[in-house]
Design an enzyme around this catalytic site. Structure first.
Site, PDB file in Angstrom:
ATOM      1  N   ARG A 124       0.861  -1.186   0.000  1.00 43.30           N
ATOM      2  CA  ARG A 124       0.000   0.000   0.000  1.00 43.30           C
ATOM      3  C   ARG A 124       0.895   1.233   0.000  1.00 43.30           C
ATOM      4  NH1 ARG A 124      -4.607   1.373   4.502  1.00 43.30           N
ATOM      5  NH2 ARG A 124      -2.903   0.899   5.931  1.00 43.30           N
ATOM      6  N   ASP A 178      -3.280   3.835  14.917  1.00 45.22           N
ATOM      7  CA  ASP A 178      -2.379   4.306  13.869  1.00 45.22           C
ATOM      8  C   ASP A 178      -2.896   5.615  13.294  1.00 45.22           C
ATOM      9  OD1 ASP A 178      -4.549   3.569  12.307  1.00 45.22           O
ATOM     10  OD2 ASP A 178      -3.550   1.881  11.331  1.00 45.22           O
TER      11      ASP A 178
END
Length: 469
Positions: free
Chosen positions: A116, A387
């Site tokens: 990603r 995160d």
């Protein structure tokens, strides 16, 4: 001390420069706010699933610069690995260099690999200016993409496309991939992708986004917290206080509508629906409670029509895999776009916020920001893996609560002064994480993404008095 510029292998450097040379003007012209709603696409089918992903049920996400975690993942029984340069990644010069170097290790593995890259908003500030030859800023997505694909051109790493909002963005990604294929001597659509549906606009227009990439796109992936972050930015000021995070479970009809919208597109177009990340950390002394919760969450996804999902830790692999090993789900009944939109916005009515929820939301954002400045993209907090995505949601909720004058339990309202009082109880004004959070929460318009806001803040930092009203 100024960080040394990134060192990129010559083959990757040539590809990165070529992508910038041919796509920079289009990147500079991207305008999500100015794009009209896309037209309904013509009949089409998604790309065929890559052979090495055919039987997978669980993908292990690994922060791209964490070599120890990568080695553990490569030796795990994960069905596939996702090398992440986005939500779990803190893009310091050291981390970007480590991630680019680690790609060489990953590329030698026979483990099915996906990566990603960073999203299109991000700028890479550590690339030597002469690398690009045109003097403009380095586009992080193109840097990451070039290095990822050049690491193993003979067997390209599959790509997750993050944070799309418009067909214009999807077409830019598709053209970037086509240019990379041409540069590397590959056939058109040799690089396969899965499109992440993690913004409000992407949820509304998932079919059009998949169509824009359908020559290479084999699936859609759900990103729950990024989606709610986007929803908060886009519609938050049209209502009272948005629900706290702990109220936004996947049992809520508005959240089920999000998941089902994605699955309906996949079922109609022959694509795979990939579930979200199991982002919890089991207690070493009593892991079963957490494992059972993960299994239940992923069993729900499987029943909805998802075929696989992510695990945030190796300990969660079996629980996720087992959930997707059951019977084939039934096709979802048809639903009009108008009804889906109505359901997406049917969130719980505003109610007074407990003060401890506001305090915890501030604390979460500060904890992730502090770690992020320290070069760590992930923190474990109260048993949850936090995160960038969850920090983005936390700061957007604070911004929304403040701007709508959210009621607090006990009769007070959340004002800028009250926010600052609670934030100062957790971090001083001069800490980097406090300056960043204040700049985001006290902004008149919700900033788009905090990593870019942090870069700009470092160039023109707040003065101490600017943290007070």
């Amino acid at each position: 001390m100024t960080a040394p510029p990134l060192k990129i292998r010559p083959a990757a450097q040539e590809l990165v420069a070529a992508l910038h040379r041919q796509l920079r003007s289009r990147w500079e012209a991207l305008d999500a706010a100015g794009q009209p709603a896309p037209a309904a696409p013509p009949p089409y089918q998604a790309a065929a699933l890559p052979g090495d992903l055919a039987n997978r049920r669980v993908e292990l996400i690994v922060e791209a610069s964490d070599l120890a975690a990568l080695n553990t993942a490569l030796n795990s029984d994960a069905d596939a690995l996702v090398l992440d340069f986005d939500d779990t990644f803190a893009p310091t010069s050291k981390n970007v260099q480590a991630a680019y170097d680690a790609l060489e290790t990953a590329a030698r593995s026979d483990k099915p690999l996906l990566a990603r890259p960073r999203a299109l908003y991000a700028v890479e500030e550590h690339l030597a200016p002469e690398t690009l030859h045109d003097g403009g800023p380095a586009i992080a997505a193109l840097c990451d993409l070039g290095v990822i694909l050049a690491a193993r051109p003979e067997r390209p790493i599959h790509i997750y496309v993050p944070k799309l909002e418009t067909v214009q963005e999807a077409q830019l990604w598709d053209d970037a991939l086509a240019l990379a294929e041409q540069h590397l001597g590959l056939e058109r659509n040799a690089v396969k992708v899965c499109v992440q549906i993690e913004t409000y606009a992407a949820c509304l227009h998932a079919d059009a986004l998949l169509f824009a990439l359908h020559g290479r796109a084999f699936g859609l992936n759900a990103g729950r917290w990024d989606y709610v972050f986007s929803l908060t930015k886009r519609v938050g000021l049209q209502r009272g206080a948005m629900p706290p995070r702990h109220d936004l479970t996947m049992e809520l009809d508005a959240m089920r509508a999000y998941a089902e919208a994605l699955v309906r597109v996949c079922q109609a177009r022959g694509a795979q629906a990939i579930g979200g990340s199991a982002a919890v950390a089991p207690d070493a002394q009593n892991p079963q409670v957490t494992l059972d919760a993960v299994r239940a969450d992923k069993t729900r996804e499987a029943a909805q029509g998802f075929v696989a999902a992510w695990a945030g830790l190796p300990e969660l692999l079996d629980a996720v895999r087992e959930a997707f090993g059951g019977s084939t789900p039934h096709r979802l009944p048809a639903e009009s776009a108008e009804r889906t939109h109505e359901r997406l916005l049917a969130l719980p009515a505003p109610r007074p916020l407990p003060l401890n929820v506001v305090q915890d939301t501030i604390g979460l954002a500060l904890a992730v920001f502090e770690a992020w400045y320290d070069g760590r993209g992930v923190v474990v907090r109260d048993g949850r893996i936090e995160d960038t995505a969850t920090a983005e949601l936390a700061r957007a909720q604070l911004w929304q609560w403040l701007n709508c004058g959210a009621d607090l339990e006990g009769g007070d309202k959340l004002t800028a002064d009250r926010y600052l009082t609670e934030r100062r109880a957790l971090a001083g004004d001069h800490t980097a994480q406090a300056r960043l959070l204040d700049s985001l929460v006290l902004a008149p318009i919700c900033p788009e993404y905090f990593p870019r806001a942090a870069q700009l803040l470092q160039k023109s930092p707040l003065q101490p008095q600017e943290a007070t009203l």
